[in-house]
Design a protein around this motif. Structure first.
Motif, PDB file in Angstrom:
ATOM      1  N   GLN A 199       0.874  -1.166   0.000  1.00 16.30           N
ATOM      2  CA  GLN A 199       0.000   0.000   0.000  1.00 16.30           C
ATOM      3  C   GLN A 199       0.913   1.217   0.000  1.00 16.30           C
ATOM      4  OE1 GLN A 199      -3.465  -0.162   0.096  1.00 16.30           O
ATOM      5  NE2 GLN A 199      -3.638   2.065  -0.100  1.00 16.30           N
ATOM      6  N   ILE A 200       0.760   2.094  -1.002  1.00 15.82           N
ATOM      7  CA  ILE A 200       1.637   3.259  -1.089  1.00 15.82           C
ATOM      8  C   ILE A 200       0.837   4.547  -0.898  1.00 15.82           C
ATOM      9  CG2 ILE A 200       3.307   2.063  -2.544  1.00 15.82           C
ATOM     10  CD1 ILE A 200       2.210   3.477  -4.970  1.00 15.82           C
ATOM     11  N   PRO A 228      -3.325   0.682  -3.621  1.00 17.45           N
ATOM     12  CA  PRO A 228      -3.002  -0.693  -3.257  1.00 17.45           C
ATOM     13  C   PRO A 228      -2.322  -1.377  -4.447  1.00 17.45           C
ATOM     14  CG  PRO A 228      -5.330  -0.524  -3.804  1.00 17.45           C
ATOM     15  CD  PRO A 228      -4.754   0.848  -3.958  1.00 17.45           C
ATOM     16  N   ILE A 229      -1.113  -1.844  -4.259  1.00 16.60           N
ATOM     17  CA  ILE A 229      -0.351  -2.456  -5.344  1.00 16.60           C
ATOM     18  C   ILE A 229      -0.545  -3.971  -5.313  1.00 16.60           C
ATOM     19  CG2 ILE A 229       1.914  -2.696  -6.414  1.00 16.60           C
ATOM     20  CD1 ILE A 229       0.773   0.160  -6.334  1.00 16.60           C
ATOM     21  N   ARG A 272       7.321  -0.412  -9.660  1.00 15.58           N
ATOM     22  CA  ARG A 272       8.104   0.799  -9.923  1.00 15.58           C
ATOM     23  C   ARG A 272       7.294   1.830 -10.702  1.00 15.58           C
ATOM     24  NH1 ARG A 272      14.268  -1.243 -11.443  1.00 15.58           N
ATOM     25  NH2 ARG A 272      14.733  -2.234  -9.428  1.00 15.58           N
ATOM     26  N   LYS A 273       6.583   1.394 -11.720  1.00 17.18           N
ATOM     27  CA  LYS A 273       5.775   2.320 -12.518  1.00 17.18           C
ATOM     28  C   LYS A 273       4.622   2.882 -11.690  1.00 17.18           C
ATOM     29  CE  LYS A 273       6.743   0.390 -17.097  1.00 17.18           C
ATOM     30  NZ  LYS A 273       6.165  -0.269 -18.301  1.00 17.18           N
ATOM     31  N   LYS A 305       4.515   3.291  -8.418  1.00 19.35           N
ATOM     32  CA  LYS A 305       5.089   4.220  -7.447  1.00 19.35           C
ATOM     33  C   LYS A 305       5.426   5.552  -8.117  1.00 19.35           C
ATOM     34  CE  LYS A 305       9.155   4.639  -4.418  1.00 19.35           C
ATOM     35  NZ  LYS A 305      10.338   3.905  -3.882  1.00 19.35           N
ATOM     36  N   LYS A 306       6.073   5.480  -9.279  1.00 19.76           N
ATOM     37  CA  LYS A 306       6.457   6.686 -10.009  1.00 19.76           C
ATOM     38  C   LYS A 306       5.237   7.507 -10.390  1.00 19.76           C
ATOM     39  CE  LYS A 306       8.983   8.232 -14.120  1.00 19.76           C
ATOM     40  NZ  LYS A 306       9.726   7.790 -15.333  1.00 19.76           N
ATOM     41  N   LYS A 307       4.171   6.842 -10.791  1.00 18.10           N
ATOM     42  CA  LYS A 307       2.944   7.527 -11.209  1.00 18.10           C
ATOM     43  C   LYS A 307       2.346   8.338 -10.056  1.00 18.10           C
ATOM     44  CE  LYS A 307       0.374   5.271 -14.018  1.00 18.10           C
ATOM     45  NZ  LYS A 307      -0.541   4.283 -14.636  1.00 18.10           N
ATOM     46  N   ILE A 308       2.334   7.747  -8.869  1.00 23.70           N
ATOM     47  CA  ILE A 308       1.765   8.416  -7.699  1.00 23.70           C
ATOM     48  C   ILE A 308       2.614   9.612  -7.280  1.00 23.70           C
ATOM     49  CG2 ILE A 308       1.362   8.143  -5.219  1.00 23.70           C
ATOM     50  CD1 ILE A 308      -0.850   6.963  -6.831  1.00 23.70           C
TER      51      ILE A 308
END
Length: 208
Positions: A151-152, A168-169, A176-177, A179-182
């Motif tokens: 969960q990021i 929620p991942i 990685r994508k 996380k980068k998007k957020i």
């Protein structure tokens, strides 16, 4: 005049042109852009917009501001600062909200998160932003691609609100994508003291 000064003037004029007191509704609007989707949150106190790249958009739970972009679930949470802010605290607004959020998660999920620390970023508007994540325990025999493994969270604050993007991942998502998007979406957030004119923003994006 230096390029940086010219750019700041351009952005200022653009924001004035895209804000108005007509063609606006309080709440969230989503507009398709060339890169993805622009989310406009209008409020009588303070408004903001940000863009999230992607091709496929789905509204999962609009009442809870939960959406899906390219299969990644993303939730907006807009928290009035007055709901948690403690005057004369040694912690600033963003730090207070982080503690508030982590205490809530710990209480409801019976986890000890006292050692959890956020990573600090700086937005394009020179505001601080926090990023943190939680790894979830997944049974070894759980092979479902829909199982949530992380969960990021990413947060920043205005004068009136905390803006939080969370996701929620799952095993099916590219970590990685995702996380980068957020993070990049929040780092590029724009703010306005006036509501954005949604139709003007829509028309502007068509010309880009």
């Amino acid at each position: 005049m230096q390029f940086q000064q010219i750019w700041k003037i351009f952005v200022f004029v653009l924001l004035i042109a895209l804000t108005a007191f007509t063609n606006t509704n309080e709440g969230l609007d989503v507009i398709k852009s060339k890169k993805g989707f622009v989310f406009i949150f209008n409020d009588s106190l303070e408004s903001f917009l940000l863009e999230i790249p992607g091709k496929k958009f789905a509204s999962v739970d609009p009442d809870e501001l939960i959406f899906s972009i390219d299969g990644q679930i993303i939730q907006f949470t807009v928290v009035p600062i007055k709901e948690f802010f403690i005057p004369n605290s040694s912690l600033d607004t963003l730090e207070q909200h982080f503690k508030f959020e982590v205490d809530f998660i710990s209480k409801n999920h019976f986890s000890d998160l006292t050692k959890l620390k956020p990573k600090i970023h700086t937005t394009k508007s020179n505001r601080r932003a926090f990023f943190w994540e939680l790894s979830l325990d997944v049974p070894p025999n759980d092979t479902s691609s829909e199982t949530v493994v992380r969960q990021i969270y990413s947060t920043t604050n205005t004068e009136k609100f905390i803006i939080m993007l969370s996701s929620p991942i799952t095993k099916a998502n590219d970590y990685r994508k995702s996380k980068k998007k957020i993070i990049e979406a929040l780092l590029n957030v724009q703010f306005s003291n006036n509501p954005y004119d949604v139709e003007k923003v829509r028309n502007y994006l068509k010309l880009k």
